[in-house]
Design a protein around this motif. Structure first.
Motif, PDB file in Angstrom:
ATOM      1  N   THR A   1       0.679  -1.183   0.315  1.00 26.96           N
ATOM      2  CA  THR A   1      -0.133   0.447   0.058  1.00 26.96           C
ATOM      3  C   THR A   1       0.450   1.232   0.317  1.00 26.96           C
TER       4      THR A   1
ATOM      5  N   GLU B   1      -2.417  14.554  -4.269  1.00 27.67           N
ATOM      6  CA  GLU B   1      -1.367  13.102  -4.048  1.00 27.67           C
ATOM      7  C   GLU B   1      -0.780  12.402  -2.866  1.00 27.67           C
ATOM      8  N   THR B   2      -1.810  12.179  -1.853  1.00 26.72           N
ATOM      9  CA  THR B   2      -1.875  12.008  -0.716  1.00 26.72           C
ATOM     10  C   THR B   2      -1.347  10.108  -1.112  1.00 26.72           C
ATOM     11  N   PRO B   3      -0.302   9.547  -0.796  1.00 23.34           N
ATOM     12  CA  PRO B   3      -0.289   8.095  -0.861  1.00 23.34           C
ATOM     13  C   PRO B   3      -1.222   7.328   0.417  1.00 23.34           C
ATOM     14  N   ALA B   4      -1.898   6.235   0.264  1.00 23.34           N
ATOM     15  CA  ALA B   4      -2.039   5.439   1.279  1.00 23.34           C
ATOM     16  C   ALA B   4      -2.016   5.734   2.306  1.00 23.34           C
TER      17      ALA B   4
ATOM     18  N   LEU C   1      -3.180   8.213   4.416  1.00 26.94           N
ATOM     19  CA  LEU C   1      -4.783   7.992   4.901  1.00 26.94           C
ATOM     20  C   LEU C   1      -5.747   7.435   5.975  1.00 26.94           C
ATOM     21  N   SER C   2      -6.959   7.405   6.246  1.00 32.92           N
ATOM     22  CA  SER C   2      -7.132   6.637   7.066  1.00 32.92           C
ATOM     23  C   SER C   2      -8.471   5.358   5.700  1.00 32.92           C
ATOM     24  N   LYS C   3      -8.548   4.084   6.323  1.00 29.91           N
ATOM     25  CA  LYS C   3      -8.753   3.143   5.429  1.00 29.91           C
ATOM     26  C   LYS C   3     -10.715   3.734   5.663  1.00 29.91           C
ATOM     27  N   VAL C   4     -11.449   3.205   4.699  1.00 30.82           N
ATOM     28  CA  VAL C   4     -11.933   4.015   4.928  1.00 30.82           C
ATOM     29  C   VAL C   4     -13.874   2.703   4.539  1.00 30.82           C
TER      30      VAL C   4
END
Lengths: 203, 250
Positions: free
Chosen positions: B39, B97-100, B103-106
């Motif tokens: 990821t 462009e923020t990679p996964a 981020l938080s998985k929704v």
């Protein structure tokens, strides 16, 4: 099955009455989890993936379910969509396709698709975009491809009587926003005949 | 539309072996790490614009400004503070462009119906991964929910002339498809649920049959309910023969 259906919530008639409760049952229309409520752009309603005999795999992420006729597509530039492919059986992604929406200065939405070692493909929503390595992309408002008698299902669980009606499609005449990608089977499979695929959203 | 009983039997026998392997698998931590790595690295390794912005933002000003095709991916401007990259052209699209991994998985989804139907801790499930599934993290609540269905509906099923399964036999039949929560594609076979999922497949009736009916001992097959049918057998609009396959919106 639409994740919007709150199967487990309705099963409150069984083991879960005390822990799931009325709130979940009455919300039996859209999102499957508290964390996706009110976030239709990130709420996946269905995921499809199938291989074709022309060397392509089609993958579909549908979201923003139960969009009423006349309402627009749902785009959110803060949501990252992922299509993940495990081609060696270890339950971890070996290939990823990443999808984003973004606007231009005129306020028009575009879509960007990264992955499978190809350069990113960028183009407008609502039209077919062809990219390298056989990558083909469409993102936009579509008919909800899902069909199910949700009303009968919920009634079945509420009353413990089989109440399905095969002429009643609770998702008829509703739309979703969908991302449809067609990818090279060779690029996805890495020589394997056995794939596992899933979709996710990040924000 | 429906696979033959013989094919189903083959699939489910194969699945039973997979279930045994799942239960004996204690490598969840390793798989978690592998998932996180994939990821984290994929967006940057497949997106040259991200690489250029993070390593040397000044080089982006030298990109040829005469390019006007909005579909090209060459950057003209990159804002290193936001990570957002513009494509070239008169009116380029701008993408975050923020990679996964930042981020938080929704949400996540593989097979149809799993979170909706047999998962209780829904947010935790969405935040988890197929590796977590394979490690057995959600098996107890899947079993409890299937048990709930049978407590509520077995009498009705028998009244309708159907033979329900004992809960653990249904779990044994369904688990290889449900755990981990991914669509499984056998490229050597014909596509169609549960070999992948096509738009027209009657996945709800098949899923309900797996969860409710005696398939292990041969009273029914996964196509039994779809054969009635229990639920609508087709979409309200015809699917397209060609890309993008989904019908035009209403």
């Amino acid at each position: 099955m639409h994740k919007s259906m709150r199967f487990a919530g309705a099963v409150g008639i069984g083991l879960l009455a005390s822990t799931i409760g009325i709130g979940v049952v009455t919300a039996a229309d859209h999102v499957e989890a508290p964390g996706t409520q009110g976030n239709p752009a990130a709420d996946i309603t269905d995921f499809y993936a199938w291989h074709k005999d022309d060397g392509k795999i089609v993958a579909v992420i549908a979201f923003a379910g139960l969009t009423e006729v006349g309402q627009p597509a749902t785009y959110d530039d803060s949501v990252l969509y992922g299509i993940h492919i495990d081609n060696n059986g270890d339950n971890a992604a070996d290939e990823n396709v990443w999808i984003r929406f973004g606007k231009n200065g005129a306020g028009e939405w575009g879509v960007k698709v990264d992955g499978l070692a190809a350069d990113p493909v960028i183009g407008p929503v609502g039209t077919t975009i062809d990219g390298p390595l056989g990558l083909r992309v469409y993102a936009g408002l579509r008919d909800d491809p899902f069909f199910f008698d949700l009303q009968g299902y919920l009634a079945t669980l509420d009353t413990a009587k089989l109440s399905f009606d095969s002429t009643r499609d609770s998702f008829a005449k509703t739309n979703v926003t969908a991302i449809i990608v067609e990818i090279s089977t060779d690029a996805a499979a890495g020589g394997s005949d056995s794939l596992a695929m899933w979709a996710s959203t990040y924000q | 539309m429906l696979t033959t009983t013989k094919t189903w039997t083959t699939l489910f026998l194969a699945g039973a072996f997979a279930l045994t392997a799942c239960n004996g698998d204690d490598t969840g931590d390793t798989d978690d790490t592998a998932t996180a790595t994939a990821t984290m690295t994929s967006p940057t390794t497949t997106d040259p614009t991200t690489t250029s912005s993070s390593t040397d933002p000044t080089t982006t000003t030298t990109t040829d400004p005469t390019t006007t095709d909005p579909t090209t991916t060459d950057p003209t401007t990159t804002d290193p503070t936001t990570g957002e990259t513009e494509t070239t052209g008169a009116d380029p699209y701008v993408f975050d462009e923020t990679p996964a991994d930042q981020l938080s998985k929704v949400d996540r989804m593989g097979m149809p119906a799993i979170n909706t139907a047999v998962i209780t801790s829904k947010d935790d499930y969405n935040a988890a991964s197929p590796a977590d599934d394979a490690a057995g993290d959600f098996v107890p609540e899947i079993v409890a929910n299937i048990d709930g269905f049978h407590m509520a509906l077995d009498g009705e099923l028998m009244g309708a002339g159907l033979t329900p399964c004992p809960t653990m036999e249904c779990v044994e039949v369904a688990a290889p498809f449900v755990v981990p929560d991914t669509l499984k594609l056998d490229l050597a076979g014909d596509a169609g649920f549960p070999n992948g999922r096509k738009l027209a497949d009657p996945v709800m009736d098949v899923t309900l049959a797996l969860v409710l009916l005696d398939i292990k001992n041969g009273s029914h097959d996964p196509g039994t309910l779809a054969g009635l049918p229990l639920n609508p057998p087709a979409n309200d609009k015809e699917f397209l023969a060609d890309f993008p396959y989904l019908a035009d919106p209403h």
